[in-house]
Design a protein around this motif. Structure first.
Motif, short mmCIF file in Angstrom:
data_model
loop_
_atom_site.label_atom_id
_atom_site.label_comp_id
_atom_site.label_asym_id
_atom_site.label_seq_id
_atom_site.Cartn_x
_atom_site.Cartn_y
_atom_site.Cartn_z
N LYS A 90 0.86 -1.18 0.00
CA LYS A 90 0.00 0.00 0.00
C LYS A 90 0.90 1.24 0.00
O LYS A 90 2.03 1.20 0.47
N PRO A 91 0.40 2.36 -0.49
CA PRO A 91 1.20 3.58 -0.50
C PRO A 91 1.73 3.99 0.88
O PRO A 91 2.79 4.59 0.99
N SER A 92 1.02 3.64 1.94
CA SER A 92 1.46 4.02 3.28
C SER A 92 2.61 3.14 3.80
O SER A 92 3.22 3.47 4.82
N GLU A 93 2.92 2.07 3.13
CA GLU A 93 3.95 1.14 3.61
C GLU A 93 5.33 1.51 3.09
O GLU A 93 6.06 0.70 2.53
N ARG A 94 5.71 2.74 3.31
CA ARG A 94 6.97 3.25 2.77
C ARG A 94 8.20 2.65 3.43
O ARG A 94 9.21 2.42 2.76
N LEU A 95 8.16 2.40 4.73
CA LEU A 95 9.32 1.80 5.38
C LEU A 95 9.55 0.39 4.84
O LEU A 95 10.69 0.00 4.56
#
Length: 164
Positions: A90-95
């Motif tokens: 998902k876009p929020s899973e950057r780490l």
């Protein structure tokens, strides 16, 4: 906002570039098995070749071709799995995207060596007294850091660990 896959491309590219440039420089200035002391009693630059995998596992010179096929196959499989995983984030899973990117860049960096030389070039030698950590390279460091970050994300939980 950029998707995780686009965000991920650049760290992987940087890892591969740093890995390959550092190995190219090493081969220009040091002969195989030659050592350049950097910090006496702690750190050397060495020129070693590893036909095996991490920490010298399977690093034998008996010329067994299955080992090379196995290691190249495992690297290709890991690359495919990492790219697949990155496309599912998902876009929020950057780490997680950054961590997977480090592992991807490291896997590709070492794969380039295996395809070009039939072995991986290692050169970072940390030690204390006569106790040496196995020599490694930029790709190995990226794989290790990325794996630690993946573990951190899983330990924190996907919701909290996904933020970067």
């Amino acid at each position: 906002m950029a998707s995780p896959v686009h965000f991920t491309v650049w760290p992987a590219v940087v890892v591969v570039a740093l890995d390959q440039v550092s190995k190219w420089l090493l081969t220009r200035f040091l002969q195989p098995l030659e050592t350049f002391p950097v910090l006496s009693g702690f750190f050397n630059i060495v020129h070693v070749r590893n036909r095996g995998m991490a920490f010298g596992l399977l690093n034998r010179s008996d010329g067994v071709q299955w080992r090379m096929i196995l290691l190249i196959g495992a690297s290709l499989a890991a690359t495919i799995v990492l790219v697949w995983w990155l496309t599912r984030l998902k876009p929020s899973e950057r780490l997680m995207a950054f961590a997977l990117s480090l592992v991807l860049g490291g896997a590709v960096g070492n794969l380039v060596d295996r395809l070009a030389y039939g072995e991986v070039i290692d050169f970072l030698d940390f030690y204390i007294g006569s106790y040496h950590w196995p020599a490694f390279n930029v790709a190995d460091a990226a794989i290790t850091i990325g794996t630690i970050l993946i573990g951190f994300v899983f330990l924190r939980g996907s919701r909290r660990g996904a933020q970067f």
